[in-house]
Motif scaffolding. Sequence first.
Motif, PDB file in Angstrom:
ATOM      1  N   THR A 172      31.503  29.708  43.193  1.00 62.96           N
ATOM      2  CA  THR A 172      32.002  30.246  42.042  1.00 62.96           C
ATOM      3  C   THR A 172      33.527  30.830  42.223  1.00 62.96           C
ATOM      4  O   THR A 172      33.721  31.328  43.219  1.00 62.96           O
ATOM      5  CB  THR A 172      31.181  31.226  41.658  1.00 62.96           C
ATOM      6  N   ASP A 173      34.297  30.291  41.158  1.00 65.93           N
ATOM      7  CA  ASP A 173      35.568  31.170  41.210  1.00 65.93           C
ATOM      8  C   ASP A 173      35.615  32.235  40.403  1.00 65.93           C
ATOM      9  O   ASP A 173      34.984  32.630  39.572  1.00 65.93           O
ATOM     10  CB  ASP A 173      36.729  30.317  40.492  1.00 65.93           C
ATOM     11  N   VAL A 174      35.955  33.451  41.183  1.00 70.07           N
ATOM     12  CA  VAL A 174      36.264  34.756  40.612  1.00 70.07           C
ATOM     13  C   VAL A 174      37.774  35.214  40.392  1.00 70.07           C
ATOM     14  O   VAL A 174      38.511  35.231  41.235  1.00 70.07           O
ATOM     15  CB  VAL A 174      35.409  35.805  41.356  1.00 70.07           C
ATOM     16  N   ARG A 175      38.104  35.423  39.227  1.00 67.61           N
ATOM     17  CA  ARG A 175      39.437  35.399  38.752  1.00 67.61           C
ATOM     18  C   ARG A 175      39.447  36.832  38.695  1.00 67.61           C
ATOM     19  O   ARG A 175      39.046  37.539  37.874  1.00 67.61           O
ATOM     20  CB  ARG A 175      39.743  34.820  37.462  1.00 67.61           C
ATOM     21  N   ILE A 176      40.488  37.339  39.423  1.00 76.90           N
ATOM     22  CA  ILE A 176      41.081  38.845  39.515  1.00 76.90           C
ATOM     23  C   ILE A 176      42.452  39.143  39.204  1.00 76.90           C
ATOM     24  O   ILE A 176      43.322  38.459  39.799  1.00 76.90           O
ATOM     25  CB  ILE A 176      40.816  39.180  41.082  1.00 76.90           C
ATOM     26  N   ALA A 177      42.586  40.157  38.359  1.00 76.86           N
ATOM     27  CA  ALA A 177      43.754  40.457  38.088  1.00 76.86           C
ATOM     28  C   ALA A 177      43.991  42.001  38.907  1.00 76.86           C
ATOM     29  O   ALA A 177      43.012  42.766  38.901  1.00 76.86           O
ATOM     30  CB  ALA A 177      44.040  41.000  36.631  1.00 76.86           C
ATOM     31  N   MET A 178      45.044  42.095  39.546  1.00 79.59           N
ATOM     32  CA  MET A 178      45.153  43.590  40.242  1.00 79.59           C
ATOM     33  C   MET A 178      46.508  44.236  39.729  1.00 79.59           C
ATOM     34  O   MET A 178      47.467  43.347  39.881  1.00 79.59           O
ATOM     35  CB  MET A 178      45.315  43.098  42.097  1.00 79.59           C
ATOM     36  N   THR A 179      46.484  45.514  39.546  1.00 78.64           N
ATOM     37  CA  THR A 179      47.597  46.443  39.256  1.00 78.64           C
ATOM     38  C   THR A 179      47.807  47.134  40.540  1.00 78.64           C
ATOM     39  O   THR A 179      46.938  47.958  40.732  1.00 78.64           O
ATOM     40  CB  THR A 179      47.264  46.889  37.852  1.00 78.64           C
ATOM     41  N   GLY A 180      49.067  47.259  40.612  1.00 83.12           N
ATOM     42  CA  GLY A 180      49.515  47.814  41.901  1.00 83.12           C
ATOM     43  C   GLY A 180      49.415  47.196  43.140  1.00 83.12           C
ATOM     44  O   GLY A 180      48.671  46.347  43.335  1.00 83.12           O
ATOM     45  N   PHE A 181      50.628  47.315  43.691  1.00 84.14           N
ATOM     46  CA  PHE A 181      50.777  46.275  45.055  1.00 84.14           C
ATOM     47  C   PHE A 181      51.463  47.083  46.027  1.00 84.14           C
ATOM     48  O   PHE A 181      52.352  46.911  46.756  1.00 84.14           O
ATOM     49  CB  PHE A 181      51.558  45.020  44.640  1.00 84.14           C
ATOM     50  N   GLY A 182      50.866  48.434  46.363  1.00 83.08           N
ATOM     51  CA  GLY A 182      51.375  49.016  47.460  1.00 83.08           C
ATOM     52  C   GLY A 182      50.481  48.956  48.399  1.00 83.08           C
ATOM     53  O   GLY A 182      50.123  47.712  48.964  1.00 83.08           O
ATOM     54  N   ASN A 183      50.273  49.809  49.627  1.00 88.41           N
ATOM     55  CA  ASN A 183      49.460  49.776  50.808  1.00 88.41           C
ATOM     56  C   ASN A 183      48.180  48.803  50.372  1.00 88.41           C
ATOM     57  O   ASN A 183      47.944  48.135  51.187  1.00 88.41           O
ATOM     58  CB  ASN A 183      49.243  51.014  51.415  1.00 88.41           C
ATOM     59  N   VAL A 184      47.483  49.393  49.373  1.00 91.72           N
ATOM     60  CA  VAL A 184      45.993  48.925  49.193  1.00 91.72           C
ATOM     61  C   VAL A 184      46.046  47.447  48.883  1.00 91.72           C
ATOM     62  O   VAL A 184      45.557  46.571  49.330  1.00 91.72           O
ATOM     63  CB  VAL A 184      45.321  49.638  48.104  1.00 91.72           C
TER      64      VAL A 184
ATOM     65  N   ARG B 151      26.473  40.519  39.708  1.00 88.83           N
ATOM     66  CA  ARG B 151      26.554  39.594  38.831  1.00 88.83           C
ATOM     67  C   ARG B 151      25.897  38.205  38.659  1.00 88.83           C
ATOM     68  O   ARG B 151      26.014  37.422  37.771  1.00 88.83           O
ATOM     69  CB  ARG B 151      28.102  39.378  38.330  1.00 88.83           C
ATOM     70  N   GLY B 152      25.478  38.000  39.948  1.00 89.63           N
ATOM     71  CA  GLY B 152      24.832  36.735  40.314  1.00 89.63           C
ATOM     72  C   GLY B 152      25.894  35.533  40.523  1.00 89.63           C
ATOM     73  O   GLY B 152      25.504  34.381  40.325  1.00 89.63           O
ATOM     74  N   TRP B 153      27.275  36.109  40.850  1.00 89.32           N
ATOM     75  CA  TRP B 153      28.155  34.987  40.955  1.00 89.32           C
ATOM     76  C   TRP B 153      28.088  34.502  42.454  1.00 89.32           C
ATOM     77  O   TRP B 153      28.576  33.409  42.577  1.00 89.32           O
ATOM     78  CB  TRP B 153      29.540  35.453  40.838  1.00 89.32           C
ATOM     79  N   SER B 154      27.882  35.170  43.516  1.00 92.07           N
ATOM     80  CA  SER B 154      27.879  34.766  44.865  1.00 92.07           C
ATOM     81  C   SER B 154      26.435  34.427  45.082  1.00 92.07           C
ATOM     82  O   SER B 154      25.469  34.511  44.467  1.00 92.07           O
ATOM     83  CB  SER B 154      28.273  36.055  45.537  1.00 92.07           C
ATOM     84  N   SER B 155      26.363  33.601  46.415  1.00 93.09           N
ATOM     85  CA  SER B 155      25.193  33.032  46.706  1.00 93.09           C
ATOM     86  C   SER B 155      24.392  33.965  47.698  1.00 93.09           C
ATOM     87  O   SER B 155      24.954  34.904  47.972  1.00 93.09           O
ATOM     88  CB  SER B 155      25.367  31.563  47.465  1.00 93.09           C
TER      89      SER B 155
END
Lengths: 346, 346
Positions: free
Chosen positions: A2-14, A342-346
């Motif tokens: 399954t593709d899981v589409r992620i938006a990430m806000t903040g691109f510091g250390n974490v 969510r049942g997305w992963s196996s």
Amino acid sequence: MTDVRIAMTGFGNVGQGVAELLRDYGEEYRRRYGVRLLLTGVADRGGAAIDSTGLDPQSLLSAKRHGTVAEAPVGERDLRGDAFLERARAQVLVEAASTNFQDAEPGWGYIQGAMHRNMDLVIASKGALVLHWSDLMASARQAGLRVYFSGTVGSPLPTLELADRVLLGTRIDRIEGIVNGTANEVLAAMAEGASYEEGVQRAQESGMAETDPTLDVDGWDAAAKAVIIGNALLGGNLTLSDVRREGIRGVTVQQMLEARSRGQAIKLIATIEREKSTVTARVAPESRPLADPLGSLRGSEMGVVIHAHPLGVMTASARGGERAIPTSLTVLRDVFNLCRDRGWSS
Amino acid sequence: MTDVRIAMTGFGNVGQGVAELLRDYGEEYRRRYGVRLLLTGVADRGGAAIDSTGLDPQSLLSAKRHGTVAEAPVGERDLRGDAFLERARAQVLVEAASTNFQDAEPGWGYIQGAMHRNMDLVIASKGALVLHWSDLMASARQAGLRVYFSGTVGSPLPTLELADRVLLGTRIDRIEGIVNGTANEVLAAMAEGASYEEGVQRAQESGMAETDPTLDVDGWDAAAKAVIIGNALLGGNLTLSDVRREGIRGVTVQQMLEARSRGQAIKLIATIEREKSTVTARVAPESRPLADPLGSLRGSEMGVVIHAHPLGVMTASARGGERAIPTSLTVLRDVFNLCRDRGWSS
């Protein structure tokens, strides 16, 4: 798969740590968890990068060396806020912008926008949880969205998971923790004879402390974690001003050495407890025996002690590698738990 | 509110503890988790008690004072095996009969019968997991059944949950644990100057040690836990004979005192590790610094240290109350996790 589409806000250390982990272990994650994590959008202060087929983590890291992900081939200066979320078309928001306890922005805006778009939340930044706990949780519940935030309570400690999966059937009465790595490292240096100033400098040199260590050494960071723990695990309704807070600036080398000569160590400890139906929280330097689960922790080790009736006491501690990796891994574990729940992963 | 129908095999310390918890906290569990746990059948060596509307926990405990649950008003002597499972009409089997490493009976028979009846499994007895790991897991997977067994690896330690929910995105390379409370308590008494025989006697008086402490002091119990941990978390295919095993009979008071004078403690430690693709396990008394996460544990405290790449080291320990309660609570947490994973609880 399954593709899981992620938006990430903040691109510091974490955020950069997340990108490094996806670059180095993405293939292994796909094999082990049956999900392909795609960063479809990443935003920082300078702008954003967007690719609906999944951004290349290394190209984000390379662009960041020039100051912002907007420098990536698919980067756009000034892309942010709702326009960013609209373009990223993701299922999950990873909110990892730097914490701000005044208005919790830009995190709170992104979180609200994401909920409006029916996105599940993985939150690594404390501001919105501390300032808008009730609103955030009520909105998410109403919309049927999931919220994960292990990275905000002293990562990589398993505090939330212990409560959620292990201490079932018990009533948690008290939680004590060493949840701020910087204060811990400063105190460890002082225990070896360094002055407070030298301790701060060492923590900065090791990459642990920020240039302005106020949030850490004055106990704000630990207090924020105490608020989140108290609200999430003890059903409190705490705000930052409810926490009795004392930092480590007042701790002297003399006190450290005296404690040591008694077989004790001074640690910055957050305590959250329920008495009758009231939840209280405090953060203060405390002297603990070296044989105590918290007193025995060294350097930047973090730890938590949970008193749960009728079980007894459960303790967890962690000794991580570099600063960013434990928190970035904690973000990813939230993502993987979300995928399973969510049942997305196996 | 969902009713969850449970058949329980074995009514020793663990089973009686489960009945006590359901008696004392059943109402609270219903409120908190939205499930009503009904014991529809309980079997012990003397027979069984059956009530499809749910047995009264206190009546089971009262009957047991006369030797068997078959003495309960709804008890039947000689009801066991398949006939018992048929009559109990449960969704879940809690298998808590005493452990047996020769043929794993009666547990293995009950487990097979339960899988045949499409029942999910909560296993508190090690025998079947140690002797029939591959069979059991393959059958459960094929039938789409869930298997929980936190109570078999040193309860109430959160070892399985840490791997399952916290150490996601990492590769576990090594696990070290103090997983046998009796050996730990004997060694603690010896550290205070007691002889081995006195230590065993004290552990028996505290209710921790069995009348025949062989399984504990010779390391069989810890070795069985190492087998389960190695197979479940490191993907091993271990059997009991693969574990290099040395118990604590050979430990002398002299050695204990010498260790202490060096600031160390002797503990019975189980180590499971992966080297290249081979998983190995050993159980042996080891000398550890008192500041070490395992060396610092006292009395009957249990602990586990997990080395996970690239995270670092995560440690958990627990100090429980009476013998039975921690394991009984561990059985219940498996039941509550099952209820959630199945979508039965709210």
